[in-house]
Design a protein around this motif. Structure first.
Motif, short mmCIF file in Angstrom:
data_model
loop_
_atom_site.label_atom_id
_atom_site.label_comp_id
_atom_site.label_asym_id
_atom_site.label_seq_id
_atom_site.Cartn_x
_atom_site.Cartn_y
_atom_site.Cartn_z
N VAL A 1 -17.23 -19.21 22.92
CA VAL A 1 -18.52 -18.66 22.31
C VAL A 1 -18.33 -17.15 22.39
CG1 VAL A 1 -20.88 -18.47 22.57
CG2 VAL A 1 -19.91 -20.81 23.03
N LEU A 2 -18.63 -16.44 21.10
CA LEU A 2 -18.61 -15.23 20.87
C LEU A 2 -20.00 -14.92 20.35
CD1 LEU A 2 -15.38 -16.20 19.64
CD2 LEU A 2 -15.13 -13.65 19.85
N VAL A 3 -20.68 -13.89 21.37
CA VAL A 3 -22.04 -13.56 21.16
C VAL A 3 -22.17 -12.15 20.65
CG1 VAL A 3 -24.35 -13.71 21.89
CG2 VAL A 3 -22.51 -15.16 22.77
N ASP A 4 -22.89 -12.01 19.24
CA ASP A 4 -23.32 -10.59 19.02
C ASP A 4 -24.71 -10.31 19.20
OD1 ASP A 4 -22.62 -8.15 18.03
OD2 ASP A 4 -22.73 -8.48 16.12
N GLU A 5 -25.08 -9.14 19.52
CA GLU A 5 -26.50 -8.66 19.91
C GLU A 5 -27.00 -9.40 21.03
OE1 GLU A 5 -27.55 -6.04 18.39
OE2 GLU A 5 -26.51 -5.83 16.61
N GLY A 6 -26.29 -9.51 22.09
CA GLY A 6 -26.73 -10.35 23.02
C GLY A 6 -28.11 -9.88 23.97
N GLN A 7 -28.41 -8.61 23.57
CA GLN A 7 -29.47 -8.25 24.54
C GLN A 7 -30.92 -8.86 24.00
OE1 GLN A 7 -27.74 -6.30 22.29
NE2 GLN A 7 -29.08 -6.00 20.61
N ASP A 8 -30.63 -9.35 22.67
CA ASP A 8 -31.91 -10.04 21.97
C ASP A 8 -32.24 -11.55 22.33
OD1 ASP A 8 -33.04 -7.65 21.08
OD2 ASP A 8 -32.06 -7.58 19.30
N LEU A 9 -31.30 -12.19 23.16
CA LEU A 9 -31.65 -13.43 23.41
C LEU A 9 -32.47 -13.69 24.77
CD1 LEU A 9 -27.81 -14.82 22.54
CD2 LEU A 9 -29.88 -14.78 21.12
N VAL B 1 -20.29 -24.38 26.43
CA VAL B 1 -18.67 -24.34 26.53
C VAL B 1 -18.33 -24.46 28.09
CG1 VAL B 1 -19.00 -21.71 26.74
CG2 VAL B 1 -16.78 -22.67 26.33
N PRO B 2 -17.30 -25.27 28.29
CA PRO B 2 -17.18 -25.34 30.02
C PRO B 2 -16.66 -24.09 30.29
CG PRO B 2 -15.96 -26.71 28.50
CD PRO B 2 -16.57 -26.01 27.33
N GLU B 3 -16.87 -23.56 31.64
CA GLU B 3 -16.55 -22.59 32.15
C GLU B 3 -15.08 -22.59 32.47
OE1 GLU B 3 -18.64 -20.78 35.78
OE2 GLU B 3 -19.83 -22.36 35.69
N GLY B 4 -14.42 -21.34 32.06
CA GLY B 4 -12.83 -21.44 32.20
C GLY B 4 -12.42 -19.94 31.32
N PRO B 5 -11.16 -19.66 31.11
CA PRO B 5 -10.83 -18.65 30.65
C PRO B 5 -11.31 -18.53 29.35
CG PRO B 5 -8.71 -19.88 31.89
CD PRO B 5 -10.02 -20.74 31.77
N ASP B 6 -11.55 -17.16 28.93
CA ASP B 6 -12.12 -17.03 27.44
C ASP B 6 -13.06 -17.83 27.03
OD1 ASP B 6 -10.03 -15.00 27.54
OD2 ASP B 6 -8.41 -16.42 26.51
N ASP B 7 -14.09 -18.18 27.73
CA ASP B 7 -15.31 -19.09 27.45
C ASP B 7 -16.24 -18.43 26.71
OD1 ASP B 7 -16.00 -17.73 29.74
OD2 ASP B 7 -16.74 -19.50 30.94
N LEU B 8 -16.92 -17.29 27.27
CA LEU B 8 -17.87 -16.75 26.89
C LEU B 8 -17.56 -14.95 26.59
CD1 LEU B 8 -20.96 -17.75 28.64
CD2 LEU B 8 -21.02 -17.66 26.40
N PHE B 9 -17.55 -14.43 25.36
CA PHE B 9 -17.30 -13.01 25.11
C PHE B 9 -18.67 -12.45 24.60
CE2 PHE B 9 -16.07 -9.24 22.86
CZ PHE B 9 -14.98 -8.71 23.88
#
Length: 743
Positions: free
Chosen positions: A495-503, A515-523
């Motif tokens: 999962v890649l998230v842009d403008e995260g400050q507004d969520l 997304v399962p926890e693990g390498p490269d899961d959330l950016f």
């Protein structure tokens, strides 16, 4: 087949037919450099025996460097298309070389001495070193010598440190004389890109060793006085050299590089620091912060592309706050690489691009009949029907059913914040749970009696929604998160998230469960200075652990130093916390460009303001400014309509851009400051930034003290977002008294 390398362009403005001819020339060159019609010819009397010109048409020539190396095929560094005589003149003086201190490839002027020396063997004062930079414009002294302080010296940086990095000695002298950001930018204007950015970072307070690490600078030893072709090819691959040199991978990338004027701005060239974040591997969730124009979204797009190419079967979600921004991400990803696989549904291989609410809806559809249990867990006993969306106005109707509720709590803003920050993420379904729950981050104190009254409003709100079969967006995200947690299987791999400050929290819980926890899961890309929706969020409270995996970008590539300075001044007086609860320091941000000071225009009335804007826009158009690169930004839709009507009365037709109407070329664009999020313009007018307009009364009036303080912070952020849309020129217009939020 020859390899084409895109270098720092020398091309001036040329028409489309020449661009097409240039692409045809390079396409043939990439296929076979022995074709006679290309006329690849050396230049007599040139400073660099590798330089060549090639025939684009009767009038234009391409300027190239031929680097053979040990292989059978040559490498051609393409520098642009120029008129015949200009091409010859430039080719005679240009030289492609390796910086002998650090092994970075540089384009230099041969009229300058080119021998660089390490700090221990520094050239005599005033000599030239590694960079061999082109002649610089003079730095104009604006302060008496007795009061002038070297900007770099105040940061603890001396000339020896610059030479040890590989900075050109003459450039180092000019940089050490700079007494302000503006004079430093003027000094580095024509320097090799890596040298300019290194000096700007040092002037901004970044330690020398951090600059060295960011640019990947190490000491090198060349095999002789002159670099070999093999050494030059290796130098072109250096991360810092990739700021100005890019190995073109295919014909489509080559075509875009020639035909798209701004292709090289970010689609090809990345700062080594940006490249590291785009390509790096992380042992869990990663957060990249940075001010407007620092390239967070660029990194996100490159990372999505890399993940998809690395594993064609990977299921990737690229998401952001709303549909408008998601559409922009989709467009820019296509421009970056049209071959990247775009998934049509969430959970399919490829990159699925959608706003968070759209992704939530996809999961609700997947859940089918099982969604009922998740609804009960989040909302308690209610109808399982989730047809339409509950309107925000229902909060005031619910509050009206509780006559003892204090007046200061009777606001939609208060209940939306309390519900999204406390009730939903904690999945509270009973009064007793609400009476016990902690409320961290809420600026509104509630004693036991007030909590009981607030809960009555929540119950009334939920009861009506149950009868009507509606649900609001936050509730839907919480329900989707609860379903995914119970299902226990990830829908996507990254999962890649842009403008995260507004969520809001429920949407972070949803993304964590997706997304399962693990390498490269959330950016996650975010900027707390641009939070224009919702409340402050600390990710660790919602299962997203970032510790040790957070970095910040500080160099602005979009906005001039003057415009950036003004935009950052808007934020003064506010406290901004990042998504781990740490304070942001706005003093760290620097620009790599300079331009005119923002123009502040007071007017006496709305009519005078409209006349001022109409005249200015018409002058820009008369000067040849592309209409769609002019942005006219206002606080709300009402002001947008006033501006459109007023400009049309002055015979200046414009186009409104909103949630239902997209950007199209041909006219200047009018939009709200909210709608301008994620966009940029060469010229921006902030219209009617007046005392009674910004901050908007409806956004801050009748709020509790705590909620009002946060609402004012969002209003500051909104004005900052608007001001930072300007690349080159910024004009601020108000009537009567200016907004209290202006610097």
């Amino acid at each position: 087949m020859p390899q084409i390398i895109l270098g720092p362009s020398q091309t001036k403005k040329i028409d489309g037919s020449v661009k097409k001819a240039g692409y045809a020339f390079l396409e043939k060159l990439a296929a076979d450099d022995a074709v006679p019609g290309l006329h690849i010819e050396p230049i007599n009397g040139s400073a660099d025996p590798r330089v060549r010109t090639g025939r684009v048409n009767d009038f234009y020539r391409a300027v190239l460097f031929k680097v053979q190396g040990q292989g059978d095929e040559a490498h051609y560094v393409y520098l642009g298309i120029l008129p015949h005589d200009d091409a010859i003149a430039f080719a005679k003086t240009a030289r492609l070389k390796v910086n002998p201190v650090n092994g970075i490839a540089e384009l230099v002027k041969a009229s300058e001495p080119v021998a660089a020396q390490p700090a221990a063997e520094a050239a005599p004062e005033g000599g030239h070193g590694a960079g061999g930079a082109a002649p610089q414009p003079p730095v104009h002294e604006t302060e008496p010598a007795a009061e002038a302080w070297s900007l770099l010296e105040t940061r603890g940086v001396d000339k020896e440190a610059l030479l040890d990095l590989g900075i050109d000695a003459a450039l180092a002298d000019r940089a050490m004389e700079a007494t302000s950001d503006d004079s430093l930018i003027a000094a580095v204007e024509a320097a090799p890109q890596w040298q300019a950015l290194a000096l700007i970072d040092l002037a901004g307070g970044k330690p020398v060793e951090d600059v060295r690490a960011d640019l990947g600078i190490d000491r090198v030893e060349l095999s002789g006085d002159e670099e070999t072709d093999e050494e030059l090819l290796a130098a072109l691959q250096h991360d810092a050299a990739k700021l100005q040199f890019a190995f073109i991978e295919d014909d489509e990338e080559l075509r875009k590089a020639i035909e798209d004027d701004d292709f090289a701005a970010w689609r090809v060239f990345l700062h080594p620091e940006q490249r590291r974040y785009a390509t790096g591997g992380y042992n869990g969730a990663f957060r990249l912060s940075g001010g407007a124009g620092t390239g967070k979204t660029v990194v996100l797009l490159h990372r999505a592309r890399l993940l998809a190419k690395r594993d064609p079967g990977a299921r990737i979600l690229l998401t952001t706050f709303n549909k408008v921004l998601a559409d922009s991400l989709r467009t820019d990803l296509r421009r970056l690489d049209s071959s990247v696989p775009i998934a049509s549904r969430l959970g399919e291989p490829g990159i699925y691009i959608a706003g968070v609410d759209s992704a939530v809806h996809s999961v609700i559809q997947m859940a089918g009949s099982e969604v009922g249990a998740a609804i009960t867990e989040v909302l308690g006993s209610r109808s399982p029907s989730i047809g339409g969306r509950t309107p925000a106005s229902n909060w005031l109707d619910a509050a009206a059913t509780v006559p003892d509720l204090p007046e200061e709590l009777r606001s939609t803003t208060f209940f939306q914040a309390e519900y999204s920050m406390v009730v939903l993420p904690e999945r509270i379904t009973t009064r007793d749970e609400y009476l016990r729950v902690r409320r961290p981050g809420r600026g509104v104190a509630l004693d036991r009696r007030k909590r009981q009254l607030v809960w009555q409003v929540v119950e009334a709100y939920r009861a009506r929604a149950s009868v009507e079969g509606s649900i609001d967006y936050g509730e839907l995200a919480a329900v989707a998160a609860a379903y995914l947690e119970k299902a226990g299987c990830g829908v996507v791999d990254h999962v890649l998230v842009d403008e995260g400050q507004d969520l809001e929290p429920a949407k972070w819980q949803f993304l964590r469960a997706l997304v399962p926890e693990g390498p490269d899961d959330l950016f996650i890309a975010e900027d707390s200075h641009q939070r224009i929706y919702g409340q402050r969020v600390v990710l660790g409270r919602y299962g997203i652990r970032i510790v040790g995996r957070a970095r910040r970008l500080t160099l602005n590539y979009r906005t001039t130093a003057e415009n950036l300075r003004y935009a950052m001044a808007v934020l003064a007086g506010g406290e901004y916390l990042d998504m781990e609860g740490e304070e942001e320091d706005s003093a760290l941000y620097r620009s790599a460009r300079s331009g005119p000071e923002p123009e502040l225009v007071p007017t006496d009335s709305l009519g005078d303001g409209l006349s001022e804007v109409a005249g200015r826009v018409q002058r820009w158009l008369d000067d040849g400014v592309a209409p769609e690169t002019i942005g006219l930004l206002v606080r709300d839709a009402r002001r947008a309509q006033e501006l459109v009507q007023g400009l049309e009365e002055h015979d200046v037709p414009v186009r409104v851009v909103d949630a239902h109407r997209d950007v199209r070329p041909g006219r200047p664009l009018v939009m709200t400051m909210h709608r301008a999020k994620g966009m940029e313009f060469s010229r921006v007018v902030l219209f009617d930034v007046s005392h009674d307009t910004v901050p908007a009364a409806y956004a801050v009036d009748k709020l509790t003290e705590g909620d009002r303080a946060d609402a004012l912070l969002r209003e500051r952020s909104l004005l900052y977002v608007a001001a930072s849309r300007a690349r080159d020129e910024l004009v601020v217009v108000w009537r009567g008294q200016p907004s209290e939020l202006l610097p």
